[in-house]
Design an enzyme around this catalytic site. Structure first.
Site, mmCIF file in Angstrom:
data_model
loop_
_atom_site.group_PDB
_atom_site.id
_atom_site.type_symbol
_atom_site.label_atom_id
_atom_site.label_comp_id
_atom_site.label_asym_id
_atom_site.label_seq_id
_atom_site.Cartn_x
_atom_site.Cartn_y
_atom_site.Cartn_z
ATOM 1 N N PHE A 1 29.553 46.707 31.337
ATOM 2 C CA PHE A 1 29.222 45.276 31.313
ATOM 3 C C PHE A 1 30.508 44.491 31.127
ATOM 4 C CE2 PHE A 1 28.194 41.173 29.662
ATOM 5 C CZ PHE A 1 27.043 40.819 30.345
ATOM 6 N N ASP B 1 38.711 45.998 28.411
ATOM 7 C CA ASP B 1 37.823 44.892 28.046
ATOM 8 C C ASP B 1 37.428 45.063 26.580
ATOM 9 O OD1 ASP B 1 35.617 43.290 27.516
ATOM 10 O OD2 ASP B 1 34.694 43.587 29.480
ATOM 11 N N LYS C 1 34.390 36.496 22.126
ATOM 12 C CA LYS C 1 33.463 36.659 20.995
ATOM 13 C C LYS C 1 34.123 36.372 19.638
ATOM 14 C CE LYS C 1 30.239 39.818 23.287
ATOM 15 N NZ LYS C 1 29.162 38.911 23.674
ATOM 16 N N THR D 1 40.821 23.479 32.274
ATOM 17 C CA THR D 1 40.778 22.322 31.373
ATOM 18 C C THR D 1 41.089 22.691 29.924
ATOM 19 O OG1 THR D 1 39.136 21.210 32.748
ATOM 20 C CG2 THR D 1 39.295 20.488 30.458
#
Lengths: 359, 359
Positions: A59, A165, A196, A221
């Site tokens: 994931f 990851d 997270k 941004t």
């Protein structure tokens, strides 16, 4: 921003890096043909197409690029266009590890062979492989340090980047600040992504070749959002001040040992216990997983599921042995109450319909 | 999260919506074949592939799905894989509008014909069209309310969703809370995306058919982030308390009128002035744009550029006429100081190398 953003910016860096090599370095200007093609969402004639490789049951997020590398469950991917990128098999270890050492080593060897085969033969060659230290959403699937060392060697050998990851595993929960510190790699991962617990999203890297050669190739941004950077710094300071990473390692060992004892006492209830030496990043399987999670709520604790049958523990870094004892009492309560009416067990009234696993 | 995330979740909703129609409604279960195909990043046999249409010189973000709809500049897109999605021409209006009414109407008609043609013929049919009320990053390109009404009619007619990207225009700067309120559409846009001033990212929609039919099809760690929702609520309350939208409309009219006067006084310096009646969302072109922006800093003001030659104004909602006067004085100072050494003009020392336009 979120883990999806972190991973996708890392993927962008990987594509830029690989194309820059093809082009002949950071100082070679883009051709008019390349610029025109890019504006039409096409490759320029002669440009090599690249992909990002990930692992089955991985994931990495839910946006269009990250979702193309996510292989957890159909519900995450159905109906959303995806890139034709390769997936390799993640080794499926058997537990307890001591009892399956040979079998597991063979599974990891086979997985690495598949990775190398795909790198060499996939019709859109990968310029990067992304991997979770522990496949989290996919069911808390672990692999050994040897597997990750092998992955580092293969990627190095074939000029493919290794992206780790650490969106779920990063920032202390495994008893190291970054989970990949457990592996003792011969050379560091090319990029490490996080979000997270960091309250922000991004990746870090050591190789200066991964720096985009022009401004505004990576931009947003909120890029460098100072408020979020301050938050993350405060979190890191708090972690250091209270030695939370080492304490998580210790309380994790305590918790693991106690669940191991429960597993012996209640056969079949705490199957495939995993996460030994990985802090509180502990999981086990239960054949009645969804009902287990529902009952947990009746005992006043909120646990989540992942993958097909995993119950995964994700306490905060301030989790101590005294909290572990409360959890352990509840775990024992759950597995000794299967024959009792849900409304009559535990400390709290159960709320029917709640507490099911994340599909 | 950012505008890219907002747009990509809207795209995901669009794909789910269209496939749900093909499938026969929200209660039709996914087939095993669909689920298996999705896990392999493929369409199931017989499944129709869909795309998202955007406009030339549009900007909708920098992640893999949103970047596929971004058509602003090569530097944003080079080397990053993209979906083969269609782009239509955004009408290029000539200024002053009064002097080119017929020509502009023809350009908008032609653009709409191209949209309809692409919807009917593109090899991957679009299930949604995304459009900015004012193409911002692309150079502050405006179109008339008639154009957007036409776009709404064509998309309705062909069962294509209309997504309005209000990431830059939303939350008051155009003198309406949402810029699309200027259009008086026969029926509302299907989805409106926002971020930036909202301090969060997302989209809103009215049609219940756009609601995903299963949980976890749209999901994210920060989804519904309460801290960000509270921030946005406070921002909305502050805007209402001080009537900032109406005040922005008023101060925008004042500012526009004054720049119009400067444009007459200094021919060629404030070309293609645009944004009349659109609050402070005002822009003009200058043949020496990058130098203009550098000089602006010497006069103590920080303005940005966009597109090839635009100088775009983006004051905050608390910008008042007294601030406008300071800006106007600087603007006049810049265009009357071209022959002077940069270090000797303005109020502040110029910092060489700074203040260039965003590429």
């Amino acid at each position: 921003m979120a883990g999806s953003d972190a991973n996708e910016t890392a993927y962008k860096a990987a594509f830029m890096w690989r194309r820059q090599q093809d082009r002949g370095g950071p100082n070679v200007e883009f051709t008019q043909e390349e610029m025109d093609s890019a504006m039409n969402n096409k490759l320029a004639p002669g440009q090599q197409e690249y992909s990002i490789m990930s692992f089955r049951t991985a994931f990495h997020g839910r946006l269009f690029g990250s979702l193309s590398t996510t292989r957890s469950k159909p519900i995450h991917k159905l109906d959303i266009p995806a890139f034709d990128w390769p997936q390799a098999t993640f080794p499926q270890l058997k537990y307890p590890l001591e009892a399956h050492a040979e079998e597991n080593a063979a599974a990891e060897k086979k997985a690495l062979e598949e990775v190398e085969h795909l790198i060499k033969t996939y019709h859109i060659p990968p310029c990067a492989v992304i991997v979770e230290p522990i496949q989290s959403e996919g069911g808390d699937n672990h692999a050994s340090a040897n597997f990750f060392k092998g992955l580092r060697e293969i990627t190095k050998k074939h000029n493919v980047l290794m992206i780790v990851d650490e969106v779920q595993t990063g920032v202390g929960a495994t008893g190291k600040f970054w989970a990949h510190e457990h592996w003792d790699l011969p050379s560091p991962p090319d990029m490490v992504t996080f979000s997270k617990k960091a309250q922000t999203a991004g990746y870090y890297f050591g190789n200066p070749e991964l720096r985009p050669n022009k401004p505004y190739r990576q931009f947003n941004t909120w890029m460098g959002d100072p408020a979020r950077a301050l938050l993350f710094r405060s979190i890191v300071q708090e972690i250091e001040k209270h030695d939370l990473v080492n304490r998580t390692a210790k309380v994790g060992d305590y918790l693991y040992g106690k669940i191991e004892a429960l597993a012996k006492k209640y056969p079949g209830q705490f199957e495939n216990l995993r996460g030994k030496g990985m802090g509180t990043f502990i999981a086990f399987d239960n054949p009645r997983r969804d009902e287990f999670l529902k009952r947990a709520k009746a005992f006043g604790i909120n646990i989540g599921g992942s993958g097909q049958s995993a119950i995964r523990l994700r306490p905060m870094l301030i989790f101590e042995e005294s909290h572990a004892d409360i959890l352990l009492e509840a775990l024992e309560g759950i597995v000794t109450s299967w024959d009792k009416d849900l409304s009559k067990v535990g400390k709290a009234k159960a709320v029917p319909g709640e507490g099911t696993a994340k599909p």
